[in-house]
Design a protein around this motif. Sequence first.
Motif, PDB file in Angstrom:
ATOM      1  N   TYR A  80       0.832  -1.205   0.000  1.00 36.67           N
ATOM      2  CA  TYR A  80       0.000   0.000   0.000  1.00 36.67           C
ATOM      3  C   TYR A  80       0.865   1.253   0.000  1.00 36.67           C
ATOM      4  O   TYR A  80       0.480   2.298  -0.542  1.00 36.67           O
ATOM      5  N   LYS A 132     -12.211  -3.943  -3.580  1.00 38.18           N
ATOM      6  CA  LYS A 132     -11.906  -2.648  -3.000  1.00 38.18           C
ATOM      7  C   LYS A 132     -10.637  -1.996  -3.562  1.00 38.18           C
ATOM      8  O   LYS A 132     -10.401  -0.815  -3.308  1.00 38.18           O
ATOM      9  N   GLN A 133      -9.798  -2.751  -4.253  1.00 39.58           N
ATOM     10  CA  GLN A 133      -8.541  -2.185  -4.704  1.00 39.58           C
ATOM     11  C   GLN A 133      -8.044  -2.882  -5.958  1.00 39.58           C
ATOM     12  O   GLN A 133      -8.600  -3.907  -6.376  1.00 39.58           O
ATOM     13  N   SER A 147      -4.379  -4.363  -7.525  1.00 44.50           N
ATOM     14  CA  SER A 147      -2.984  -4.703  -7.270  1.00 44.50           C
ATOM     15  C   SER A 147      -2.224  -4.619  -8.586  1.00 44.50           C
ATOM     16  O   SER A 147      -2.563  -5.312  -9.554  1.00 44.50           O
ATOM     17  N   ASP A 195      -0.528  -1.697  -4.222  1.00 44.16           N
ATOM     18  CA  ASP A 195      -1.980  -1.734  -4.043  1.00 44.16           C
ATOM     19  C   ASP A 195      -2.516  -0.309  -4.045  1.00 44.16           C
ATOM     20  O   ASP A 195      -2.075   0.542  -3.250  1.00 44.16           O
ATOM     21  N   SER A 216      -6.199   2.338  -4.827  1.00 46.38           N
ATOM     22  CA  SER A 216      -7.661   2.381  -4.895  1.00 46.38           C
ATOM     23  C   SER A 216      -8.105   2.396  -6.348  1.00 46.38           C
ATOM     24  O   SER A 216      -7.335   2.733  -7.260  1.00 46.38           O
ATOM     25  N   LYS A 217      -9.387   2.094  -6.548  1.00 45.37           N
ATOM     26  CA  LYS A 217      -9.928   2.132  -7.911  1.00 45.37           C
ATOM     27  C   LYS A 217      -9.944   3.557  -8.458  1.00 45.37           C
ATOM     28  O   LYS A 217      -9.773   3.775  -9.668  1.00 45.37           O
TER      29      LYS A 217
END
Length: 644
Positions: free
Chosen positions: A539, A572-573, A575, A595, A597-598
Amino acid sequence: MVYSAIVPESITPQMRSDLSPIWISLKISILATAITLIGGVWAAYKLHSYQGKGKSLIESILISPLILPPTVVGFILLRIFGDRGLLSGLLAILNINIVFTWYAGIIAATVVTFPLIYKTSCGAFEQIDSNLLVSARILGASELKVFVRVAFPLAFPGIISGATLAFARGLGEFGATMMLAGNIPGVTQTIPLAIYSAVQAGEIQEAWMWSGVILSISLSAITLANLGIKWQRSPQKSPGVNPPHLQIKRATNFSIYPAEGTGLQVNIYQQLPDFGLQVKFSGYREEPLGILGASGTGKSMILRCIVGVETPRSGTIVLNGKVLFDSTQQINIPSSDRRVGFLAQNYALFPHLTVAENIAFGLSDQLSQTQIKMKVEEQLIRVKLPGIGNRYPHQLSGGQQQRVALARALVVEPEILLLDEPFSALDSHIRYQMEQELIQILETYAGVTLFVTHNRSEAYRICPRLLVINQGRVEAFGSTQDIFDHPPTLSSAQLTGCKNFSRVVRISERVIKSLDWGCNLELSKPLPQGLTHVGIRAYQVGENLSLWSETDPPGEKNIFPCWVVFTIKSPKQISLYIKLNSPPNHAQDYHLQADISKAKWQQLNNHEFPWQITLAADQLLPLVTPDDYDVMLSGDMLNNRGLS
């Protein structure tokens, strides 16, 4: 034609008048079954848990009458109890004669039927979940109470089946009885011997009659046994809490929360099949300590050593100033006296007891039934399950079973609460709810709590302090937040969720060469001794991913061009798997996982490569070997952590 000639048409008056073989057979079979039931069940229970030397030899001797021909068994018994036998001198002194008496028939039937009850009881005890017996002992039950209230009721169907077989076998015993007791009408003549005598005398009708009698008795016994098993397996609603029947022995020199020396200190070594478990740590009241590790690394063994069901090879375990185990002083307090609350992975609720009886199991019988009922109801309210005391475990959901097991552990006011993967058997949709309820319960618990898990999210949310172990060794110990922010070793970084690693070579005090990422990196602090790897969380890589800029931001270091090799989408995300410094050569040619966010993916997507990645110096994780971490934990650091 042959068999029709010997089918009985009537029973003679002589046959009606002499029914002694029935009473002799019943007397011998019932007494022999009673003797073997007591001896066989107890021997099976004791040998089931015995793992010492000579177990195979002992079992071979016990079951040998099942293998040997009955006449051989009878001959051996004759050489023991007969004239010039092994016990003939003693029997002569006592003026006792065994041979050719009805109690010789009991001895013969007992020896022949013993293996049947022993073997069926062994099978019945082996089917019992060992966690149930462990839980009973941890709750303070004596070995007699464990047997009477847990082991025997759960093994009852198998035991009663064995007793039925033993009765039928004793009823039909012939060879050993003939050798030792003889065939004396009215004294030792059983039904099988009466059949033999009738056939020898040509009285076929009488032989048929006795055959029918023995068949009827055997079938009746089997039918009654099956009805008894069916009734026993049908749970009966309990109107309330049954008070315990046996005295619970507890250590008299325990105080619930001593003013001095509070907390848990563990320093033990235990040899496991693949590695040695060597841990040293401390736990404190009102501050749950998580034990995080992969499956098979020794987490549960630590709890079993604290509970007392496993004995470490060396070391000490001290709880609130009380020595539970010390290999040097040869102290090893029994599980029942350690005042430990234990929640097993499968909860280990006693299936034959109601919820109320489960919770009340560990309470002393010095309490009145009213006091017991009040304590049980208090715990049911505490775990948000009021009014279910009369239900049985199989009538509860997984979450309800867990809360009942927790109530059972807490009702005895333990000094330490051990939770072994408590959420592993729960569906994911109720796991978070149970976590929140557990956190609320632990906030009101004033003792030491150890929470074993392989789930880093559970450990992070529930435990303010954390012990990370790998292959039996401590890889990290301290504040949970500190360990997640700065894991010291490769294994502790992996267990806390870091996904990006590279082998390194030291270049200077703060600069390393990444062998797997193909770049040089500068860290924010001097490099530790024993540095082998560097890591960075996915992240954090995603946070520092941006479009390419020709000018570096002021003061930033470790900036590289990058290309996205492939992506994996989740709810939710996104990768991203990226390569530094040059385009990928094939589908698996990548260095790091990022990772994002969209929303960020929508901002970056459709822009030309290269993009830009910054591996921030303060986010890079320098990772050392476990040996070097042991050095880091020694001396002042060890004292600061309360381990000296």
